[in-house]
Scaffold this motif. Structure first.
Motif, short mmCIF file in Angstrom:
data_model
loop_
_atom_site.label_atom_id
_atom_site.label_comp_id
_atom_site.label_asym_id
_atom_site.label_seq_id
_atom_site.Cartn_x
_atom_site.Cartn_y
_atom_site.Cartn_z
N GLY A 108 0.80 5.28 -12.44
CA GLY A 108 0.11 5.21 -11.16
C GLY A 108 -0.12 3.78 -10.75
N THR A 109 -0.18 3.55 -9.45
CA THR A 109 -0.54 2.24 -8.91
C THR A 109 -1.60 2.42 -7.83
N VAL A 110 -2.48 1.46 -7.77
CA VAL A 110 -3.52 1.44 -6.75
C VAL A 110 -3.49 0.06 -6.12
N MET A 126 -10.36 -10.09 -2.56
CA MET A 126 -9.18 -10.40 -3.35
C MET A 126 -8.26 -9.17 -3.42
N PRO A 127 -7.03 -9.28 -2.88
CA PRO A 127 -6.07 -8.18 -3.05
C PRO A 127 -5.82 -7.91 -4.53
N PHE A 128 -5.68 -6.62 -4.88
CA PHE A 128 -5.41 -6.26 -6.27
C PHE A 128 -4.36 -5.16 -6.33
N ALA A 146 -4.89 -9.24 -10.08
CA ALA A 146 -5.51 -9.81 -8.88
C ALA A 146 -4.50 -10.79 -8.28
N MET A 147 -4.49 -10.88 -6.95
CA MET A 147 -3.56 -11.77 -6.29
C MET A 147 -3.67 -13.20 -6.84
#
Length: 166
Positions: A108-110, A126-128, A146-147
Motif C-alpha cells: 500500500g501507498t499513502v 511536508m509532502p509524504f 518525507a519530501m
C-alpha cells in the motif's frame, strides 16, 4: 491527540474503535481490505499497534540523515513508541492530510501532507509518501518518506525545544 485525515475519495470506512491504543486489550477492527486499514490508521497514528504484526519493521523518514543510517524500528511496541514520540514532538498538532491511498493485499501507498504547528516557528507542511507491506491483513513493514527528511527533522527538533516556551 487525534491525527485527522482529509480525503475526498474515502468510500471505505472502518468500524468504530475505542480510543485505547494498548493492543493487548483492544482488538483491532476486522479489515477485509488494506485500503480501509490505511484510512483507519492515518485518522489516528496512535492506532498503529492495532493494525501491525508483532514483528513489524518501520524504516524511519530520517534513516539516512546519519552515518551509518539508522536501523529500522523493530516490533509493535517500539513502532508504537516511535509514532507516539512523533505526535508528542509536534505538541499534539500533527495532522496527516491524506490525498491518495492505493493498496492491494500485499502493498500500500499513502500520499499526503504532514501538517503541524509550533509556537514561534512557521507551520510544518511536508509532502509524504508512506509505503506499506502486508501479510494476512497485518502491516509487517512500513517506510516513512518525507519530501525533505532533513527539513522535517529540523522542524521537529525546534518544535520540541519550544515546549519549554519560545
Amino acid at each position: 491527540m487525534t491525527v485527522t485525515t482529509n480525503t475526498n475519495t474515502n468510500t471505505n470506512t472502518a468500524p468504530a474503535e475505542p480510543d485505547s491504543h494498548d493492543s493487548s486489550t483492544t482488538a483491532p477492527p476486522p479489515f477485509t481490505d488494506t485500503t480501509a486499514l490505511l484510512r483507519f490508521l492515518y485518522q489516528d497514528l496512535s492506532r498503529i499497534s492495532q493494525v501491525a504484526a508483532d514483528d513489524i519493521l518501520l524504516h524511519r523518514a530520517d534513516r539516512d540523515l546519519s552515518s551509518p543510517p539508522l536501523p529500522p524500528v523493530r516490533g509493535k511496541r517500539a513502532v508504537q513508541a516511535h509514532e507516539d514520540a512523533l505526535i508528542a514532538a509536534t505538541g499534539g498538532t500533527l495532522v496527516m492530510e491524506v490525498h491518495h491511498v492505493q493498496a492491494d493485499e500485499h502493498f500500500g501507498t499513502v500520499l499526503g501532507t504532514a501538517r503541524a504547528t509550533a509556537r514561534g516557528q512557521a507551520d510544518l507542511a511536508m509532502p509524504f509518501c508512506g509505503v506499506w507491506r502486508f501479510v494476512e491483513g497485518r502491516a509487517v513493514e512500513h517506510w516513512e518518506n518525507a519530501m525533505d527528511a532533513a527539513a522535517m527533522a529540523r522542524w521537529l527538533a525546534l518544535a520540541g525545544s519550544c515546549d519549554s516556551g519560545c
